[in-house]
Design an enzyme around this catalytic site. Structure first.
Site, PDB file in Angstrom:
ATOM      1  CD  GLU A 277      -3.197   0.578   2.141  1.00 50.11           C
ATOM      2  OE1 GLU A 277      -3.551   1.526   2.838  1.00 50.11           O
ATOM      3  OE2 GLU A 277      -3.645  -0.580   2.272  1.00 50.11           O
TER       4      GLU A 277
ATOM      5  CE1 TYR B 162      -3.400  -2.349   9.295  1.00 51.69           C
ATOM      6  CE2 TYR B 162      -5.230  -3.131  10.643  1.00 51.69           C
ATOM      7  CZ  TYR B 162      -4.759  -2.500   9.501  1.00 51.69           C
ATOM      8  OH  TYR B 162      -5.653  -2.013   8.576  1.00 51.69           O
TER       9      TYR B 162
ATOM     10  CG  ASP C 274      -2.202  -1.006   5.623  1.00 50.00           C
ATOM     11  OD1 ASP C 274      -1.050  -1.419   5.414  1.00 50.00           O
ATOM     12  OD2 ASP C 274      -2.449   0.125   6.097  1.00 50.00           O
TER      13      ASP C 274
END
Length: 724
Positions: free
Chosen positions: A7, A330, A103
């Site tokens: 990404e 994350y 992601d």
């Protein structure tokens, strides 16, 4: 050749390094049988209305509702994006296999799927699903690649969200702009932003319309300890408590009736002042306090707003940076739990927290506790709570260091012993009037030592009773006391801060303190953890809200817009929460995406019909941020503002393409909103009406907007308005 698509360029570099791809090419890195390329977030978006049919280019009520027979995607018009896309397209069309390294979330899935779809990719696709960017996590992820089809429901949920936002945002924005706007000013309506604005406006109106009520408290001081008289509960409170416990036990209701007036209170003081205070009961109860939960994104944003006054958007950018620096996991998560497979990795993570060795040393060589309050597979879906990765945190900015410190301390604290406390409740009596005082004593601090150096914000509300140690009282003892009557006033609700607004979005506007209950309501929260910050920022950009210290205040435009909207579907946090729940169910394969879209289409059609049937001639005044600041200054310096104002020097932005650039609630989007500043008359003289006392409230002065005069006390509830 295997093509990996990440990404961001920085993530692509990390992945390429692990895969052994070292040859840099334009737009990708090659080597060891891999080509690692990247997007810049969204490269593609849903088509604009005029790209479905030319009739939708001009804004007119006759073309509403706009419901495309089939949605299409297009490249975002940006030379850098277009150049990178064509590189990706060439790589994908010659690939033997593609690995989606976006992601690991709904938005990441949507970004990469659209790019693959637009590029015409036809080879098999695998999915890299990881929770941190450490070398170990990337290697482990590539060893356990999943099939793209496993994430079809995640993509369908993201696609449904995007199409739902388009349907409601495009149609409602055009509908309200044409029907109620003025001078080509755009009134932006969104599936999540409008209910969020309504939360702020409704709270503001509650405060403005609040009527304080006087009441009195009877207290007495015995042995330098202040006791409070027990007040009998109302019948409504008793009924509510009985309903809560299912009528299983009778509710005790001791105490005196609420003191209705000063005379009544002073009579009670006279009645008891010369009589002895008798201790009737001393109760002591030992208990435990558990360590604070680990962070999900919302609780981290709440904590950073409380402690450091960081906005939700700032916190998201900081934790995203920590993730990309490989020191945190994350961030876009909505769980505060860890999965069982993380437990064996915890000693190594703790060892990596080198700046916290004083705190981690007591845990070294011990068997770490495995509490269900921390490790619970049933509470973890795609990702676990935000924790450190164990990579040594260096080269962090001051702001990043503060956020990292919160995360690290929470992680360490969950492995410490529980805090042991003792709660003492002392009951007393004077002439059959009962009094009570409660004190708490920390017996063993346990996990509290991890936070011992934290400085508490003095402006924060005390979330618990003072941890004062009471003197040793004995049942039956008695002595003189000093009674007192305190005059009190009921307080209005507090304005929202970003912290409390995030909590309200998470629970669809319901005020909830209990963690377990909050977890249950998360299903119906409005927005997603990853998009809530962008929604709040959007409200700022559109000048619907502004900030006063930490408080979020709705502007006159924001208040008018919410009051203008009569369709509850557009502004109800509860109803929006129901749609969010359906989107989560699509992700879990328990709800059909097509049914969700059909419901939204039906809803949009009903809203259009409802607004079109409004025969009033209402209009909304849109005031820009420059004008708002000028008015603030005028209120502070009324005498200086008597002079002839100069023309603003800053250039006005060029006219925006409002026909095809109205965005919806997707993260980072901002609809072009043409704002109109209040200006002096054509002759350059200040209107004589401005500065006069308000004829309605008498407190404020008259200020001038684009199309009407108003009162400077509008924020405090004055509704005076006079059109030009």
């Amino acid at each position: 050749m295997i093509v990996c698509i990440a990404e961001k360029p920085s993530v692509a570099r990390d992945i390429a390094e692990v895969l052994g791809a070292h040859t840099r090419k334009e737009g990708y890195i090659e080597g060891n049988g891999y080509q690692v390329t990247w997007t810049f977030g969204h490269l593609c978006t849903l088509k604009e209305p005029h790209e479905y049919t030319p009739n939708w280019k001009s804004w007119n009520l006759g073309s509403l509702p706009m419901i495309p027979p089939r949605f299409g995607i297009k490249l975002i018009e940006n030379p850098t994006y277009e150049k990178q896309f064509h590189i990706i397209e060439g790589l994908m069309q010659n690939a033997d296999e593609i690995i989606n390294c976006g992601d690991a979330g709904q938005e990441g899935e949507l970004i990469q799927r659209w790019v693959m779809q637009k590029a015409g990719a036809r080879c098999p696709v695998k999915r890299l699903w990881i929770s941190s960017l450490t070398e170990e996590a990337i290697r482990e992820g590539f060893a356990k690649l999943k099939d793209q089809t496993d994430f079809q429901s995640l993509y369908e949920a993201g696609l449904s969200r995007a199409m739902g936002d388009w349907l409601l945002g495009m149609n409602a924005t055009r509908l309200y702009t044409i029907k109620y706007g003025q001078n080509k000013q755009v009134l932006s309506i969104g599936r999540v932003q409008t209910p969020t604005l309504a939360l702020i406006v409704n709270r503001q109106l509650e405060i403005a319309n609040f009527e304080p009520k006087q009441y009195w408290e009877l207290k007495t001081n015995y042995r330098n300890t202040t006791f409070s008289a027990l007040i009998r509960k109302s019948d409504e409170e008793i009924a509510a408590e009985e309903e809560k416990n299912g009528g299983k036990k009778k509710i005790d209701n001791p105490g005196i009736d609420p003191i209705a007036n000063r005379e009544e209170g002073e009579a009670l003081v006279e009645r008891i002042k010369d009589l002895p205070f008798v201790v009737t009961n001393v109760g002591k109860k030992d208990g435990k306090e558990y360590a604070p939960r680990l962070f999900d994104l919302t609780s981290l944003q709440v904590e950073c707003n409380k402690k450091f006054a960081y906005s939700a958007d700032e916190t998201l950018k900081l934790i995203q940076s920590l993730y990309e620096k490989k020191v945190a996991t994350y961030p876009r998560v909505d769980t505060t739990f860890l999965s069982d497979d993380i437990y064996p990795k915890c000693p190594a993570i703790l060892k990596g927290l080198r700046d916290y060795e004083v705190l981690t040393a007591p845990l070294v060589g011990t068997t770490l506790p495995k509490s269900k309050k921390v490790f619970d597979n049933s509470k973890v879906t795609d990702h676990h709570a935000i924790i450190p990765t164990g990579v040594y945190a260096q080269n962090l900015t001051d702001m990043e260091r503060r956020v990292y410190d919160l995360i690290a301390r929470r992680f360490i604290a969950v492995f410490y012993p529980d805090c042991k406390i003792s709660t003492t409740t002392v009951m007393g009596e004077v002439d059959k009037i009962e009094f009570r005082v409660t004190g708490k004593q920390i017996l063993e601090p346990g996990w509290r030592v991890v936070f011992a150096k934290e400085v508490k914000d003095p402006t924060e509300e005390k979330e618990e009773e003072d941890e004062n140690v009471l003197p040793a009282f004995v049942k039956g003892e008695s002595g003189p006391h000093i009674p007192d009557l305190n005059e009190k006033w009921t307080q209005p609700p507090r304005p929202y801060t970003e912290a409390t607004l995030l909590r309200a979005m998470e629970t669809a506007g319901k005020l909830v303190d209990n963690d377990e209950l909050r977890d249950a309501l998360k299903e119906n929260g409005i927005g997603r953890p990853s998009t809530r910050a962008a929604i709040i920022e959007t409200l700022f950009k559109r000048n619907y809200i502004r900030k006063e210290r930490k408080n979020l205040i709705a502007t006159p435009t924001g208040v008018e817009l919410v009051q203008l909207i009569h369709e509850e579907l557009l502004k109800s946090a509860e109803l929006t929460g129901i749609w969010e729940k359906k989107l989560r169910e699509i992700e879990k394969k328990t709800y059909d995406a097509r049914q969700f879209l059909e419901e939204l289409k039906q809803m949009v059609s009903e809203i259009v019909m409802s607004v079109l049937s409004d025969n009033t001639n209402r209009r909304i005044t849109i005031q820009d941020a420059v004008a708002a600041k000028a008015e603030e200054k005028e209120k502070k310096e009324p005498k200086k503002r008597e002079r002839k104002p100069s023309t603003p020097k800053e250039k006005k932005p060029k006219a925006e393409k409002t026909t095809n650039e109205v965005k919806t609630d997707s993260p980072g989007s901002s609809a072009p909103v043409t704002m109109a500043a209040s200006t002096p008359s054509a002759t350059g003289e200040v209107d004589a009406f401005v500065g006069q006392p308000c004829p309605l409230c008498g407190k404020g002065i008259i200020i001038k907007g684009k199309t009407a005069y108003g009162c400077s006390e509008w924020r405090n509830g004055c509704t005076f308005r006079k059109n030009f």
